[in-house]
Scaffold this active site. Structure first.
Site, PDB file in Angstrom:
ATOM      1  N   LYS A 181      11.245   9.926  -2.290  1.00 37.04           N
ATOM      2  CA  LYS A 181      10.109   9.135  -1.819  1.00 37.04           C
ATOM      3  C   LYS A 181      10.337   8.666  -0.381  1.00 37.04           C
ATOM      4  CE  LYS A 181      10.181   6.288  -5.439  1.00 37.04           C
ATOM      5  NZ  LYS A 181       9.803   5.188  -6.347  1.00 37.04           N
ATOM      6  N   GLU A 230      12.301   1.424 -12.717  1.00 38.28           N
ATOM      7  CA  GLU A 230      11.519   0.231 -12.360  1.00 38.28           C
ATOM      8  C   GLU A 230      11.916  -0.951 -13.252  1.00 38.28           C
ATOM      9  OE1 GLU A 230       8.864  -0.331 -10.027  1.00 38.28           O
ATOM     10  OE2 GLU A 230       9.890   1.397  -9.161  1.00 38.28           O
TER      11      GLU A 230
HETATM   12  N1  LIG Z   1      13.066   5.522  -3.197  1.00 40.51           N
HETATM   13  C1  LIG Z   1      13.189   4.984  -2.027  1.00 40.51           C
HETATM   14  O1  LIG Z   1      12.898   5.586  -1.052  1.00 40.51           O
HETATM   15  C2  LIG Z   1      13.694   3.570  -1.902  1.00 40.51           C
HETATM   16  C3  LIG Z   1      14.514   3.023  -2.886  1.00 40.51           C
HETATM   17  C4  LIG Z   1      15.004   1.712  -2.696  1.00 40.51           C
HETATM   18  C5  LIG Z   1      14.645   0.995  -1.536  1.00 40.51           C
HETATM   19  N2  LIG Z   1      13.803   1.604  -0.607  1.00 40.51           N
HETATM   20  C6  LIG Z   1      13.411   0.878   0.608  1.00 40.51           C
HETATM   21  O2  LIG Z   1      14.578   0.519   1.317  1.00 40.51           O
HETATM   22  C7  LIG Z   1      14.337  -0.661   2.051  1.00 40.51           C
HETATM   23  C8  LIG Z   1      15.478  -1.628   1.798  1.00 40.51           C
HETATM   24  O3  LIG Z   1      16.658  -0.989   2.203  1.00 40.51           O
HETATM   25  P1  LIG Z   1      18.019  -1.794   2.434  1.00 40.51           P
HETATM   26  O4  LIG Z   1      18.257  -2.703   1.302  1.00 40.51           O
HETATM   27  O5  LIG Z   1      19.013  -0.784   2.807  1.00 40.51           O
HETATM   28  O6  LIG Z   1      17.658  -2.760   3.635  1.00 40.51           O
HETATM   29  P2  LIG Z   1      17.255  -2.485   5.152  1.00 40.51           P
HETATM   30  O7  LIG Z   1      17.209  -1.062   5.471  1.00 40.51           O
HETATM   31  O8  LIG Z   1      16.021  -3.292   5.397  1.00 40.51           O
HETATM   32  O9  LIG Z   1      18.480  -3.138   5.932  1.00 40.51           O
HETATM   33  C9  LIG Z   1      18.775  -4.536   5.766  1.00 40.51           C
HETATM   34  C10 LIG Z   1      19.548  -5.046   6.978  1.00 40.51           C
HETATM   35  O10 LIG Z   1      20.855  -4.474   6.979  1.00 40.51           O
HETATM   36  C11 LIG Z   1      21.169  -4.002   8.287  1.00 40.51           C
HETATM   37  N3  LIG Z   1      22.210  -3.005   8.115  1.00 40.51           N
HETATM   38  C12 LIG Z   1      22.098  -1.695   7.796  1.00 40.51           C
HETATM   39  N4  LIG Z   1      23.323  -1.148   7.634  1.00 40.51           N
HETATM   40  C13 LIG Z   1      24.214  -2.138   7.868  1.00 40.51           C
HETATM   41  C14 LIG Z   1      25.632  -2.217   7.859  1.00 40.51           C
HETATM   42  N5  LIG Z   1      26.381  -1.162   7.511  1.00 40.51           N
HETATM   43  N6  LIG Z   1      26.221  -3.399   8.167  1.00 40.51           N
HETATM   44  C15 LIG Z   1      25.475  -4.495   8.460  1.00 40.51           C
HETATM   45  N7  LIG Z   1      24.127  -4.497   8.474  1.00 40.51           N
HETATM   46  C16 LIG Z   1      23.511  -3.322   8.189  1.00 40.51           C
HETATM   47  C17 LIG Z   1      19.880  -3.546   8.837  1.00 40.51           C
HETATM   48  O11 LIG Z   1      19.900  -3.506  10.253  1.00 40.51           O
HETATM   49  C18 LIG Z   1      18.934  -4.632   8.305  1.00 40.51           C
HETATM   50  O12 LIG Z   1      18.960  -5.744   9.169  1.00 40.51           O
HETATM   51  C19 LIG Z   1      13.000  -1.220   1.598  1.00 40.51           C
HETATM   52  O13 LIG Z   1      12.040  -0.947   2.590  1.00 40.51           O
HETATM   53  C20 LIG Z   1      12.704  -0.428   0.332  1.00 40.51           C
HETATM   54  O14 LIG Z   1      11.318  -0.231   0.129  1.00 40.51           O
HETATM   55  C21 LIG Z   1      13.362   2.850  -0.769  1.00 40.51           C
END
Ligand SMILES: NC(=O)c1ccc[n+]([C@@H]2O[C@H](COP(=O)([O-])OP(=O)(O)OC[C@H]3O[C@@H](n4cnc5c(N)ncnc54)[C@H](O)[C@@H]3O)[C@@H](O)[C@H]2O)c1
Length: 377
Positions: free
Chosen positions: A151, A249
């Site tokens: 996705k 989910e």
């Molecule tokens: N099926 C899918 O595609 C799927 C599944 C789960 C989540 N998502 C999406 O992923 C997003 C959430 O992803 P996330 O939880 O990775 O958060 P994110 O990508 O929003 O990152 C959170 C924070 O962590 C920072 N960051 C990234 N790597 C880092 C590191 N190694 N050290 C320190 N900081 C770091 C980023 O700069 C950001 O400020 C949401 O938009 C969600 O909808 C998509």
């Protein structure tokens, strides 16, 4: 013979197989492997656009330098905030890719958390109607969950992930050392999703998960394996996650409502943890989930070291939670009367209830029952 500095999994999405390379402290070897594998594709590789999460500037500079020894690299930094996870940001990447001279022999490399992965993933799907995509996940959510999914989506003003598509990456590669700087609350988000995987799909991984959780941050490798092992068979059979894979989910119906109403003060992982406890209580009351199985939810979630649930939920506006439940994004996947919401429920650990009439595994539940379960926490 020297030992290979990274390990390799193969993720199946229907008929497609995607290599997942991972290790710790292996960035140079991963960079070489990325270029080698892109070069082995039809026409080779002439350039990569590295879309780099602002949260990992240092590691991204190392990746750019390592890739740059063998291929032309242009880097675009990206601020990964939900308010930037939009179509204009995707267009910015596409314009940059064309301005940088990318061709059909080029690739987009997305390095960062799930936000950067989704934005760059959608751009890769659109550029020249499909450009090779390499994911370099740097958060637990990205490494253990989002990349085990096709996705790709961005937000519209009405809500999250409303515009997107499915796209198969060419390769996923993760140096677990990149995850060492992830703040604790973001680490917890990824870990709650691993607890979910065990409860809903892979009870046999409980021991491995507990050992890995207690070793945090040391045992990210085991967590990656728990994440992938639990989810992989489901996305292999249901690569678009519209049928059997909807079980992931679990905890997200009440969890998303709590996260939304708290204005983000209760972050995604914590909210999903409370959402799983609420789902367990609903299943106990209506579908005979045993007290031992409910206790296993509490036992696993206790490893996440969260604050007291009642204290966290006390101040949240109950009317707003009801409204958020009514707007849940699983509406339309199955029959659901007014005043009901669709939930993944278990009748045993690792045993999601089937949906009505052979539909997806989503059970309609009156909102009042969900609210009663929330008050019982
Ligand atoms: N099926 C899918 O595609 C799927 C599944 C789960 C989540 N998502 C999406 O992923 C997003 C959430 O992803 P996330 O939880 O990775 O958060 P994110 O990508 O929003 O990152 C959170 C924070 O962590 C920072 N960051 C990234 N790597 C880092 C590191 N190694 N050290 C320190 N900081 C770091 C980023 O700069 C950001 O400020 C949401 O938009 C969600 O909808 C998509």
């Amino acid at each position: 013979m020297t030992r290979c500095p990274y390990e390799e999994l193969s993720l199946a999405f229907g008929d497609a197989a995607v290599p997942y390379l991972y290790g710790s402290g292996c960035t140079p070897a991963l960079a070489d492997a990325i270029v080698d594998r892109l070069a082995a594709g039809p026409g080779g590789v002439d350039a990569v656009l590295l879309v780099a999460d602002a949260g990992v500037r240092g590691p991204a500079a190392v990746v750019a330098a390592e890739l740059g020894r063998n291929v032309r690299v242009a880097t675009v930094p990206l601020q990964p905030e939900e308010r930037h996870k939009t179509l204009p940001t995707v267009q910015h990447l596409l314009e940059t890719a064309v301005a940088e001279g990318l061709t059909r022999r080029s690739a987009i490399v997305a390095m960062g958390g799930g936000t950067v992965g989704n934005i760059a993933g959608l751009a890769a799907a659109l550029l020249f109607r499909g450009t090779r995509l390499v994911h370099l996940p740097t958060t637990p959510v990205a490494a253990f969950d989002a990349t085990v999914s096709l996705k790709q989506g961005v937000n519209l003003s009405a809500g999250k992930n409303l515009a997107g598509t499915y796209f198969v990456p060419a390769l996923i590669a993760c140096d677990l050392a990149w995850l060492a700087t992830v703040p604790r609350h973001d680490l917890l988000t990824g870990l709650a999703e691993m607890v979910k995987n065990v409860l809903v799909a892979a009870p046999e991984l409980e021991k491995k998960l507990v050992v890995a959780l207690d070793g945090v941050p040391a045992d990210l490798r085991a967590l990656l394996e728990v994440g992938v092992e639990a989810k992989a068979p489901f996305v292999a059979a249901d690569p678009r996650e519209r049928g059997g894979a909807l079980i992931f989910e679990y905890g997200h119906t009440a969890g998303h409502a709590i996260e939304f109403v708290s204005g983000g003060a209760i972050r995604h992982g914590e909210a999903v943890a409370w959402g799983m406890l609420i789902a367990a209580e609903v299943a106990r009351r209506r579908h005979g989930l045993s007290a031992e199985d409910v206790a296993m939810h509490h036992r696993l979630i206790a490893h996440l070291d969260l604050p007291d649930a009642a204290g966290r939920l006390r101040g949240l506006d109950r009317g707003a939670i009801r409204a958020a439940l009514a707007a849940d994004n699983k509406r339309g996947y199955g029959p659901c009367a007014p005043g009901e919401v669709l939930m993944v429920l278990l009748d045993g650990i690792g045993r999601p209830l089937p949906g009505p009439a052979g539909g997806p595994p989503l059970v309609p539940v009156p909102v009042s029952v969900v609210m009663d379960a929330l008050e019982a926490l």
